[in-house]
Design a protein around this motif. Structure first.
Motif, PDB file in Angstrom:
ATOM      1  N   PRO A  81     -13.230   9.292   4.586  1.00 34.39           N
ATOM      2  CA  PRO A  81     -14.406  10.129   4.855  1.00 34.39           C
ATOM      3  C   PRO A  81     -15.076   9.744   6.173  1.00 34.39           C
ATOM      4  N   GLU A  82     -14.690   8.629   6.740  1.00 40.09           N
ATOM      5  CA  GLU A  82     -15.214   8.167   8.028  1.00 40.09           C
ATOM      6  C   GLU A  82     -14.216   7.150   8.566  1.00 40.09           C
ATOM      7  N   LEU A  83     -14.389   6.758   9.832  1.00 42.50           N
ATOM      8  CA  LEU A  83     -13.337   5.928  10.435  1.00 42.50           C
ATOM      9  C   LEU A  83     -13.754   4.512  10.817  1.00 42.50           C
ATOM     10  N   THR A  84     -15.037   4.196  10.652  1.00 39.46           N
ATOM     11  CA  THR A  84     -15.459   2.840  11.028  1.00 39.46           C
ATOM     12  C   THR A  84     -14.803   1.803  10.102  1.00 39.46           C
ATOM     13  N   ALA A  85     -14.896   2.046   8.779  1.00 40.99           N
ATOM     14  CA  ALA A  85     -14.314   1.074   7.830  1.00 40.99           C
ATOM     15  C   ALA A  85     -12.797   0.929   8.035  1.00 40.99           C
ATOM     16  N   ARG A 114     -16.439  15.841   0.555  1.00 42.02           N
ATOM     17  CA  ARG A 114     -16.659  17.018  -0.287  1.00 42.02           C
ATOM     18  C   ARG A 114     -18.136  17.386  -0.260  1.00 42.02           C
ATOM     19  N   GLU A 115     -18.544  17.999   0.857  1.00 41.03           N
ATOM     20  CA  GLU A 115     -19.927  18.450   1.006  1.00 41.03           C
ATOM     21  C   GLU A 115     -19.952  19.954   0.795  1.00 41.03           C
ATOM     22  N   ARG A 116     -21.179  20.537   0.663  1.00 41.62           N
ATOM     23  CA  ARG A 116     -21.266  21.995   0.532  1.00 41.62           C
ATOM     24  C   ARG A 116     -20.996  22.609   1.899  1.00 41.62           C
ATOM     25  N   ARG A 121     -20.603  22.381   8.892  1.00 39.92           N
ATOM     26  CA  ARG A 121     -20.286  21.371   7.874  1.00 39.92           C
ATOM     27  C   ARG A 121     -19.046  21.802   7.114  1.00 39.92           C
ATOM     28  N   GLN A 122     -17.998  21.013   7.218  1.00 40.95           N
ATOM     29  CA  GLN A 122     -16.736  21.330   6.547  1.00 40.95           C
ATOM     30  C   GLN A 122     -16.323  20.184   5.642  1.00 40.95           C
ATOM     31  N   ARG A 123     -15.324  20.475   4.821  1.00 39.97           N
ATOM     32  CA  ARG A 123     -14.793  19.412   3.947  1.00 39.97           C
ATOM     33  C   ARG A 123     -13.665  18.662   4.650  1.00 39.97           C
ATOM     34  N   VAL A 130     -15.870   5.762  18.954  1.00 39.12           N
ATOM     35  CA  VAL A 130     -15.477   4.486  19.549  1.00 39.12           C
ATOM     36  C   VAL A 130     -16.015   3.348  18.680  1.00 39.12           C
ATOM     37  N   GLU A 131     -15.306   2.246  18.681  1.00 37.54           N
ATOM     38  CA  GLU A 131     -15.757   1.030  17.985  1.00 37.54           C
ATOM     39  C   GLU A 131     -15.453  -0.145  18.911  1.00 37.54           C
ATOM     40  N   VAL A 132     -16.472  -0.982  19.135  1.00 37.10           N
ATOM     41  CA  VAL A 132     -16.279  -2.142  20.019  1.00 37.10           C
ATOM     42  C   VAL A 132     -16.536  -3.413  19.224  1.00 37.10           C
ATOM     43  N   TYR A 263     -23.778   0.086   6.471  1.00 33.87           N
ATOM     44  CA  TYR A 263     -23.346  -1.055   7.289  1.00 33.87           C
ATOM     45  C   TYR A 263     -24.182  -1.317   8.543  1.00 33.87           C
ATOM     46  N   TYR A 264     -25.120  -0.441   8.860  1.00 33.97           N
ATOM     47  CA  TYR A 264     -25.810  -0.605  10.147  1.00 33.97           C
ATOM     48  C   TYR A 264     -26.764  -1.795  10.182  1.00 33.97           C
ATOM     49  N   THR A 265     -26.863  -2.396  11.368  1.00 34.38           N
ATOM     50  CA  THR A 265     -27.836  -3.453  11.660  1.00 34.38           C
ATOM     51  C   THR A 265     -28.348  -3.180  13.070  1.00 34.38           C
ATOM     52  N   ASP A 280     -27.601  19.771  12.823  1.00 38.10           N
ATOM     53  CA  ASP A 280     -27.744  19.651  14.283  1.00 38.10           C
ATOM     54  C   ASP A 280     -27.273  18.307  14.845  1.00 38.10           C
ATOM     55  N   ALA A 281     -26.803  17.390  13.979  1.00 30.24           N
ATOM     56  CA  ALA A 281     -26.352  16.080  14.484  1.00 30.24           C
ATOM     57  C   ALA A 281     -24.937  16.205  15.048  1.00 30.24           C
ATOM     58  N   ILE A 282     -24.817  15.940  16.334  1.00 33.98           N
ATOM     59  CA  ILE A 282     -23.485  15.992  16.955  1.00 33.98           C
ATOM     60  C   ILE A 282     -22.829  14.628  16.864  1.00 33.98           C
TER      61      ILE A 282
HETATM   62  P1  HAM Z   1     -21.739  10.169  10.524  1.00 34.33           P
HETATM   63  O1  HAM Z   1     -23.160  10.345  10.980  1.00 34.33           O
HETATM   64  O2  HAM Z   1     -21.496  10.243   9.065  1.00 34.33           O
HETATM   65  O3  HAM Z   1     -21.284   8.773  11.100  1.00 34.33           O
HETATM   66  O4  HAM Z   1     -20.800  11.225  11.242  1.00 34.33           O
HETATM   67  C1  HAM Z   1     -20.777  11.346  12.648  1.00 34.33           C
HETATM   68  C2  HAM Z   1     -20.702  12.802  13.050  1.00 34.33           C
HETATM   69  O5  HAM Z   1     -19.631  13.464  12.373  1.00 34.33           O
HETATM   70  C3  HAM Z   1     -21.930  13.641  12.668  1.00 34.33           C
HETATM   71  O6  HAM Z   1     -22.969  13.473  13.622  1.00 34.33           O
HETATM   72  C4  HAM Z   1     -21.353  15.047  12.701  1.00 34.33           C
HETATM   73  O7  HAM Z   1     -21.300  15.544  14.023  1.00 34.33           O
HETATM   74  C5  HAM Z   1     -19.935  14.842  12.202  1.00 34.33           C
HETATM   75  N1  HAM Z   1     -19.829  15.203  10.763  1.00 34.33           N
HETATM   76  C6  HAM Z   1     -20.138  14.442   9.698  1.00 34.33           C
HETATM   77  N2  HAM Z   1     -19.900  15.097   8.546  1.00 34.33           N
HETATM   78  C7  HAM Z   1     -19.417  16.319   8.896  1.00 34.33           C
HETATM   79  C8  HAM Z   1     -18.963  17.480   8.157  1.00 34.33           C
HETATM   80  N3  HAM Z   1     -18.947  17.504   6.833  1.00 34.33           N
HETATM   81  N4  HAM Z   1     -18.534  18.559   8.868  1.00 34.33           N
HETATM   82  C9  HAM Z   1     -18.515  18.541  10.228  1.00 34.33           C
HETATM   83  N5  HAM Z   1     -18.924  17.478  10.966  1.00 34.33           N
HETATM   84  C10 HAM Z   1     -19.374  16.383  10.312  1.00 34.33           C
HETATM   85  C11 HAM Z   1     -20.055   8.214  10.863  1.00 34.33           C
HETATM   86  O8  HAM Z   1     -19.116   8.792  10.385  1.00 34.33           O
HETATM   87  C12 HAM Z   1     -19.968   6.788  11.381  1.00 34.33           C
HETATM   88  N6  HAM Z   1     -18.638   6.261  11.041  1.00 34.33           N
HETATM   89  C13 HAM Z   1     -20.225   6.745  12.867  1.00 34.33           C
HETATM   90  C14 HAM Z   1     -20.096   5.389  13.453  1.00 34.33           C
HETATM   91  C15 HAM Z   1     -19.036   4.903  14.146  1.00 34.33           C
HETATM   92  N7  HAM Z   1     -20.989   4.413  13.384  1.00 34.33           N
HETATM   93  C16 HAM Z   1     -20.529   3.341  14.007  1.00 34.33           C
HETATM   94  N8  HAM Z   1     -19.332   3.631  14.459  1.00 34.33           N
END
Ligand code: HAM
Length: 417
Positions: A81-85, A114-116, A121-123, A130-132, A263-265, A280-282
């Motif tokens: 569901p995300e790529l940091t982990a 699995r969001e609405r 917003r897509q599934r 980037v990760e440093v 996980y944020y600090t 609106d979050a890019i």
């Molecule tokens: P996140 O805020 O969950 O952070 O997602 C980052 C960006 O992914 C969001 O600002 C948005 O643009 C896009 N996004 C998230 N969910 C959806 C969705 N359902 N459909 C379309 N776009 C979406 C993370 O994922 C963290 N891993 C970011 C991070 C990296 N923090 C540190 N390193």
């Protein structure tokens, strides 16, 4: 018979979309390389426990949005569901920290939540991020924020806003959390049952609540975490701000920016675009100095961000890859098509040209129309007559001029085109 459709919340990218995606992807690859970052690719699925331990069991992502299943080996697996982990897992597993004191990585790929589904917003969606690993210093925070902001600017996104904050270290957080719990406990009956659970288990996640009553309560009653962070953390944050000022990056300090992952600090940030609707979050990111250790690795400071590709596309709302080809080979009859294919291949290999050959056996008129549709710069016209005479006509589609070229000279004709 009913046709089978794609899964809700996923999208087909048709050729007209893909050319925009490819242009964006190559802009991202070129941009990150200029900063010396190297690409990492991890698997689409991971053990579920990676996200439970990494992202946090009380987060929306882990609580209700993961696509998880038990595989035949009785292991719980999850589509990432995300790529940091996953990147942290790979960093630990391959001991990247032993190879280099600093690892600057980037990625681009699909994710699943699995969001609405709604606009933006897509599934299944895609992120660039980037990760440093390795630097605890504010200069690293500034570089990562600079990358996120200037990449979006360089793509032509003008209406973007950067908000930054610091949420301090895990230690300061304990004091803040107990104060927050004490204050909000008096109002717990105003909260939904989900938010009451959040208040008991992980009060910071109340800041992710979509319930207007909870949002209002937090605005009225909750102190901001900024007041509870240590002197060192304040200094770190103030250095990040000074560097952003020096780099002419405009930002707003939003003391309520917490972000929805555990996980944020220290530094957190988010970039939003006015041209998007409610989603609106890019881009979002921040430091996560404890995560590598929490997942079994050595103590390692780290920071990163991720930006949603679909949201960038929506905010751009323009075609930024004009589709055109160099040569369309108009060929009449199988002998002409066969010859056309041979010279097309030679032109591709020798001069790297984009050459399309007619394979539908259409009329001359239809083929010329097709050449125009593809915005061909040149047409090579080959008919039976041309084969007999061993010449062919080259038409410059931009100025309309025509040349009769000897069969043996046709490849050289394009030497400098
Ligand atoms: P996140 O805020 O969950 O952070 O997602 C980052 C960006 O992914 C969001 O600002 C948005 O643009 C896009 N996004 C998230 N969910 C959806 C969705 N359902 N459909 C379309 N776009 C979406 C993370 O994922 C963290 N891993 C970011 C991070 C990296 N923090 C540190 N390193």
């Amino acid at each position: 018979m009913n046709i089978i459709r794609n899964i809700k919340g996923s999208k087909d990218l048709l050729p007209s979309d893909v050319c925009n995606w490819q242009a964006l992807e190559s802009a991202i690859h070129n941009f990150t390389k200029k900063f010396g970052y190297k690409e990492i690719r991890t698997p689409i699925f991971e053990e579920s426990s990676l996200f439970e331990r990494g992202v946090g069991a009380d987060t929306d992502i882990v609580n209700k949005e993961m696509y998880s299943w038990m595989d035949q080996g009785n292991k719980s697996l999850t589509l990432r569901p995300e790529l940091t982990a996953p990147v942290v897992r790979a960093y630990i597993q391959h001991e990247l920290g032993k190879l280099n004191p600093i690892n600057k990585l980037y990625y681009l790929g699909p994710l699943f939540r699995r969001e609405r589904p709604q606009k933006g917003r897509q599934r299944q969606f895609h992120q660039f991020g980037v990760e440093v690993f390795g630097s605890p210093f504010p200069e690293q925070d500034a570089e990562v924020i600079l990358m996120a902001y200037s990449l979006l600017k360089s793509l032509g996104l003008n209406q973007i806003n950067l908000e930054i904050n610091t949420i301090g270290s895990q230690d300061n957080r304990a004091e803040y959390i107990s104060i927050l719990q004490n204050i909000l406990n008096d109002y717990r009956t105003h909260l939904s049952s989900l938010d009451q659970q959040r208040l008991d288990k992980n009060p910071l996640r109340l800041f992710d609540s979509k319930d207007p009553k909870c949002i209002e309560l937090l605005e009225d009653k909750a102190p901001t975490m900024y007041k509870y962070i240590s002197k060192d953390d304040r200094e770190h944050f103030s250095s990040v701000c000074t560097m952003l000022d020096a780099l002419s990056i405009p930002y707003v300090h939003n003391e309520r920016l917490v972000r929805g992952l555990d996980y944020y600090t220290h530094t957190t940030f988010e970039i939003t675009s006015k041209s998007l609707g409610s989603q609106d979050a890019i881009c979002g990111g921040g430091r996560y100095d404890g995560l590598v250790e929490q997942l079994g690795g050595p103590v390692t400071p780290a920071i990163g961000f991720a930006a949603g590709i679909e949201r960038i596309m929506l905010a751009l709302d323009t075609d930024f890859a004009g589709e055109s080809i160099d040569i369309f080979i108009v060929a009449m009859g199988s002998e002409a098509i066969q010859f056309g294919m041979q010279i097309a291949q030679e032109l591709r290999l020798k001069y790297n040209l984009v050459v399309v050959v007619e394979t539908l056996q259409r009329s001359l008129r239809s083929q010329m129309r097709e050449a125009n549709r593809l915005s061909a710069k040149y047409c090579i016209i080959i008919g039976q007559d041309e084969i007999n005479k061993a010449t062919m006509m080259v038409k410059n589609m931009q100025d309309g001029s025509q040349d009769d070229i000897n069969k043996s000279d046709i490849i050289n004709y394009f030497i400098n085109k």
